[in-house]
Scaffold this motif. Structure first.
Motif, PDB file in Angstrom:
ATOM      1  N   VAL A 171       5.376 -27.968  -4.809  1.00  0.00           N
ATOM      2  CA  VAL A 171       5.632 -27.059  -5.146  1.00  0.00           C
ATOM      3  C   VAL A 171       6.694 -26.801  -5.809  1.00  0.00           C
ATOM      4  O   VAL A 171       7.997 -25.925  -4.843  1.00  0.00           O
ATOM      5  N   HIS A 172       7.786 -26.445  -7.361  1.00  0.00           N
ATOM      6  CA  HIS A 172       9.365 -26.541  -7.074  1.00  0.00           C
ATOM      7  C   HIS A 172       9.904 -25.778  -7.911  1.00  0.00           C
ATOM      8  O   HIS A 172       9.362 -25.543  -8.811  1.00  0.00           O
ATOM      9  N   LEU A 173      10.488 -25.144  -7.425  1.00  0.00           N
ATOM     10  CA  LEU A 173      10.991 -23.553  -7.743  1.00  0.00           C
ATOM     11  C   LEU A 173      12.277 -23.346  -7.526  1.00  0.00           C
ATOM     12  O   LEU A 173      13.583 -24.231  -6.956  1.00  0.00           O
ATOM     13  N   ARG A 174      13.052 -22.676  -8.045  1.00  0.00           N
ATOM     14  CA  ARG A 174      14.271 -21.994  -8.980  1.00  0.00           C
ATOM     15  C   ARG A 174      14.469 -21.116  -8.230  1.00  0.00           C
ATOM     16  O   ARG A 174      13.688 -19.946  -8.232  1.00  0.00           O
ATOM     17  N   PRO A 175      15.736 -20.128  -7.598  1.00  0.00           N
ATOM     18  CA  PRO A 175      16.278 -18.917  -7.486  1.00  0.00           C
ATOM     19  C   PRO A 175      15.493 -17.847  -8.414  1.00  0.00           C
ATOM     20  O   PRO A 175      14.882 -17.074  -7.454  1.00  0.00           O
ATOM     21  N   ASN A 176      15.764 -18.446  -9.709  1.00  0.00           N
ATOM     22  CA  ASN A 176      15.463 -17.014 -10.133  1.00  0.00           C
ATOM     23  C   ASN A 176      14.463 -17.425 -11.054  1.00  0.00           C
ATOM     24  O   ASN A 176      14.097 -16.401 -11.498  1.00  0.00           O
ATOM     25  N   GLU A 177      13.689 -17.688 -10.178  1.00  0.00           N
ATOM     26  CA  GLU A 177      11.542 -17.753 -10.906  1.00  0.00           C
ATOM     27  C   GLU A 177      11.002 -16.802  -9.479  1.00  0.00           C
ATOM     28  O   GLU A 177       9.997 -16.985  -9.200  1.00  0.00           O
ATOM     29  N   VAL A 178      12.109 -16.491  -8.204  1.00  0.00           N
ATOM     30  CA  VAL A 178      11.109 -15.981  -6.894  1.00  0.00           C
ATOM     31  C   VAL A 178      11.427 -14.279  -7.494  1.00  0.00           C
ATOM     32  O   VAL A 178      13.340 -14.071  -7.276  1.00  0.00           O
ATOM     33  N   LEU A 179      11.209 -13.392  -7.366  1.00  0.00           N
ATOM     34  CA  LEU A 179      11.195 -12.285  -6.336  1.00  0.00           C
ATOM     35  C   LEU A 179      11.435 -11.459  -5.548  1.00  0.00           C
ATOM     36  O   LEU A 179      10.142 -11.595  -4.790  1.00  0.00           O
ATOM     37  N   ILE A 180      12.133 -10.861  -4.803  1.00  0.00           N
ATOM     38  CA  ILE A 180      11.554 -11.249  -3.408  1.00  0.00           C
ATOM     39  C   ILE A 180      11.273  -8.742  -3.480  1.00  0.00           C
ATOM     40  O   ILE A 180      11.865  -8.007  -3.727  1.00  0.00           O
ATOM     41  N   THR A 181      10.474  -9.021  -3.052  1.00  0.00           N
ATOM     42  CA  THR A 181       9.149  -7.953  -2.974  1.00  0.00           C
ATOM     43  C   THR A 181       9.139  -7.064  -2.108  1.00  0.00           C
ATOM     44  O   THR A 181       9.151  -7.355  -0.479  1.00  0.00           O
ATOM     45  N   THR A 182       8.626  -6.034  -1.596  1.00  0.00           N
ATOM     46  CA  THR A 182       8.829  -4.714  -0.774  1.00  0.00           C
ATOM     47  C   THR A 182       6.994  -5.362   0.051  1.00  0.00           C
ATOM     48  O   THR A 182       6.595  -4.730  -0.261  1.00  0.00           O
ATOM     49  N   GLY A 183       6.814  -6.082   0.186  1.00  0.00           N
ATOM     50  CA  GLY A 183       5.841  -6.758   1.471  1.00  0.00           C
ATOM     51  C   GLY A 183       4.917  -7.228  -0.384  1.00  0.00           C
ATOM     52  O   GLY A 183       4.993  -7.183  -1.516  1.00  0.00           O
ATOM     53  N   GLY A 184       4.036  -8.570  -0.196  1.00  0.00           N
ATOM     54  CA  GLY A 184       2.875  -8.810  -0.916  1.00  0.00           C
ATOM     55  C   GLY A 184       2.563  -7.589  -2.145  1.00  0.00           C
ATOM     56  O   GLY A 184       2.329  -7.946  -3.065  1.00  0.00           O
ATOM     57  N   SER A 185       2.042  -6.363  -1.096  1.00  0.00           N
ATOM     58  CA  SER A 185       1.496  -5.393  -2.151  1.00  0.00           C
ATOM     59  C   SER A 185       2.072  -5.331  -3.131  1.00  0.00           C
ATOM     60  O   SER A 185       1.660  -4.869  -4.558  1.00  0.00           O
ATOM     61  N   GLU A 186       4.046  -4.569  -2.676  1.00  0.00           N
ATOM     62  CA  GLU A 186       4.328  -4.215  -4.301  1.00  0.00           C
ATOM     63  C   GLU A 186       4.169  -5.534  -5.599  1.00  0.00           C
ATOM     64  O   GLU A 186       4.196  -5.381  -6.451  1.00  0.00           O
ATOM     65  N   ALA A 187       4.302  -6.799  -5.050  1.00  0.00           N
ATOM     66  CA  ALA A 187       4.186  -7.651  -6.074  1.00  0.00           C
ATOM     67  C   ALA A 187       3.103  -7.579  -6.713  1.00  0.00           C
ATOM     68  O   ALA A 187       2.774  -7.458  -7.907  1.00  0.00           O
ATOM     69  N   ILE A 188       1.634  -7.324  -5.903  1.00  0.00           N
ATOM     70  CA  ILE A 188       0.276  -7.187  -6.723  1.00  0.00           C
ATOM     71  C   ILE A 188       1.079  -5.623  -7.937  1.00  0.00           C
ATOM     72  O   ILE A 188       0.612  -6.274  -8.585  1.00  0.00           O
ATOM     73  N   LEU A 189       1.486  -4.667  -7.049  1.00  0.00           N
ATOM     74  CA  LEU A 189       1.869  -4.231  -8.346  1.00  0.00           C
ATOM     75  C   LEU A 189       2.776  -3.649  -9.392  1.00  0.00           C
ATOM     76  O   LEU A 189       2.078  -3.783 -10.903  1.00  0.00           O
ATOM     77  N   PHE A 190       3.525  -4.711  -9.294  1.00  0.00           N
ATOM     78  CA  PHE A 190       4.823  -5.448 -10.591  1.00  0.00           C
ATOM     79  C   PHE A 190       3.718  -6.060 -11.573  1.00  0.00           C
ATOM     80  O   PHE A 190       4.082  -5.805 -12.493  1.00  0.00           O
ATOM     81  N   ALA A 191       2.941  -6.800 -10.649  1.00  0.00           N
ATOM     82  CA  ALA A 191       1.631  -8.007 -11.409  1.00  0.00           C
ATOM     83  C   ALA A 191       1.077  -7.012 -12.194  1.00  0.00           C
ATOM     84  O   ALA A 191       1.121  -7.236 -13.821  1.00  0.00           O
ATOM     85  N   PHE A 192       0.443  -6.195 -11.633  1.00  0.00           N
ATOM     86  CA  PHE A 192      -0.590  -5.346 -12.362  1.00  0.00           C
ATOM     87  C   PHE A 192       0.663  -4.237 -13.810  1.00  0.00           C
ATOM     88  O   PHE A 192      -0.344  -4.469 -14.924  1.00  0.00           O
ATOM     89  N   ASN A 193       2.146  -3.853 -13.854  1.00  0.00           N
ATOM     90  CA  ASN A 193       2.029  -3.496 -14.216  1.00  0.00           C
ATOM     91  C   ASN A 193       2.188  -3.725 -15.493  1.00  0.00           C
ATOM     92  O   ASN A 193       3.163  -4.066 -16.625  1.00  0.00           O
TER      93      ASN A 193
END
Length: 406
Positions: free
Chosen positions: A84-106
């Motif tokens: 899987v090849h990614l660029r840094p602007n395709e990655v957002l660091i979150t406060t745990g995976g929990s916050e990533a899920i909450l961001f995605a839902f919203n």
């Protein structure tokens, strides 16, 4: 005055709600084997802890809202090892995976919209959905077939005009199921047909056994703008307290919207990000050893449990959980409480998570518990013996139920 409807509707954690009974059992001198929570006992890599301990800046300042550049680069390099090849602007660091899920839902849905998720599912999805004012629509999977996805007509039948996304977790918490590429492609086809997002919780991606290889949703052709991956260092590096995760997407609109949410909470934790950068530099030998250890634990627990009567269990292929279905049990919540309140075997008992809390369908999972195999092998063997002794005694208290066991 009263608290909000949202707060009142929040589900109590089935993983943690029995904690007071555990405390009381320990007060009585009973040793409790904790099989209820996915807290790995493997040491956090010393490289992680060393990086945190040797922070040398005079001020612990705010970091970037999207995460430290060094960590985003490390995540990209890490995923490249898995095709899987990614660029840094395709990655957002979150406060745990929990916050990533909450961001995605919203970001993918508005108030009252729906997200389809196979059940049983990670129980905290319920809480995140409540926070985002969304509705989770469950699609039932079953122990008898290893909790794999149902046919397409069942999945498509759950889609409504308010559906905005599918949510998949593979390797799965709580079942240990690893979805096949064919299963992922089936869901991807439905997402394309009905113009939906696919949120993929892949925080256990390294934990696959028997030579199986995890397929990321990021590998699915034609899904580049639809996929949002949830990632985390918690289980990967046995660093649950670090609270460092990531949201990954190639959709620039989704990323821009998630960044706004990230800006609202300012930044993820800096010290733990530095630890994660160091940990990501570990090679494949680290993960190979971790996989070997968890596979050994899985095999020990699986063999012990399936040798007993009345257990329905297919060998899980990933993560470090299994859902154990027990014939002759009709209230696993009461069973789990009984283990802590009324039972001991040679001064020991077990704490398990009732599976009903991992279902959205009322009444589902009442004959199942989730067990996390996060204890070293000798302790896990003993915990299995205590669990089975308790299960046999509990069944003897209900003779009519016992007759169903074979």
């Amino acid at each position: 005055m009263q608290v909000s409807r949202r707060a009142r509707a929040m589900q109590e954690s089935p993983i943690r709600k029995l904690a007071p009974l555990s405390v009381e059992a320990k007060r009585r001198g009973i040793h409790v084997y904790h099989l209820n929570i996915g807290q790995p006992d493997l040491p956090t890599p010393p490289e992680f802890l060393h990086a945190v301990a040797h922070f040398s800046e005079p001020v612990l300042a705010y970091g970037p809202s999207d995460g430290l550049p060094a960590l985003k680069d490390a995540v990209c390099e890490y995923f490249s090892r898995y095709r899987v090849h990614l660029r840094p602007n395709e990655v957002l660091i979150t406060t745990g995976g929990s916050e990533a899920i909450l961001f995605a839902f919203n970001v993918v849905a508005d108030e009252g919209d729906e997200i389809i998720v196979p059940e049983p599912f990670y129980t905290n999805y319920n809480g995140y959905a409540q926070m985002a004012n969304l509705r989770l629509v469950p699609v039932r999977t079953h122990a008898e077939d290893g909790f794999h996805l149902p046919p397409d007509e069942v999945l498509e039948g759950a889609i409504s005009p308010r559906t905005r996304a599918f949510l998949l977790c593979s390797p799965n918490n709580p079942t240990g199921t690893v979805l096949t590429r064919e299963e992922l492609e089936r869901v991807a086809a439905l997402c394309q047909k009905h113009d939906l997002f696919l949120i993929a919780d892949e925080v256990y991606k390294e934990f696959t056994y028997d030579g199986r290889v995890h397929t990321s949703a990021l590998e699915l052709p034609g899904m580049e703008s639809r996929v949002i991956v949830v990632d985390s260092v918690s289980k990967r590096f046995s660093a649950c307290g670090a609270r460092v995760g990531a949201l990954i997407t190639r959709n620039p609109q989704v990323m821009a919207a998630c960044l706004k949410l990230g800006q609202a909470r300012l930044c993820p934790p800096t010290l733990e990000q530095l630890g994660a950068v160091a940990a990501y530099q570990l090679g494949e030998e680290y993960f190979a050893a971790v996989r070997e250890e968890y596979q050994r634990r899985r095999d020990v627990l699986y063999d012990k449990l399936t040798a007993a009567p009345g257990i329905v269990l297919r060998k899980p292929r990933g993560a470090f959980y299994m859902i154990v279905k027990m014939q002759g049990i009709d209230d696993a919540d009461e069973l789990a409480a009984w283990f802590l309140r009324d039972f001991s075997y040679q001064g020991e008992t077990v704490m398990v998570a009732p599976a009903s809390g991992f279902y959205a369908t009322p009444g589902a999972g009442r004959d199942e518990v989730r067990i996390a195999y996060v204890l070293e092998v000798p302790k896990l063997e003993r915990a299995a013996e205590v669990f089975l002794a308790g299960l046999e005694q509990y069944r003897s208290l209900a003779p009519a139920a016992t007759r169903q066991v074979r």
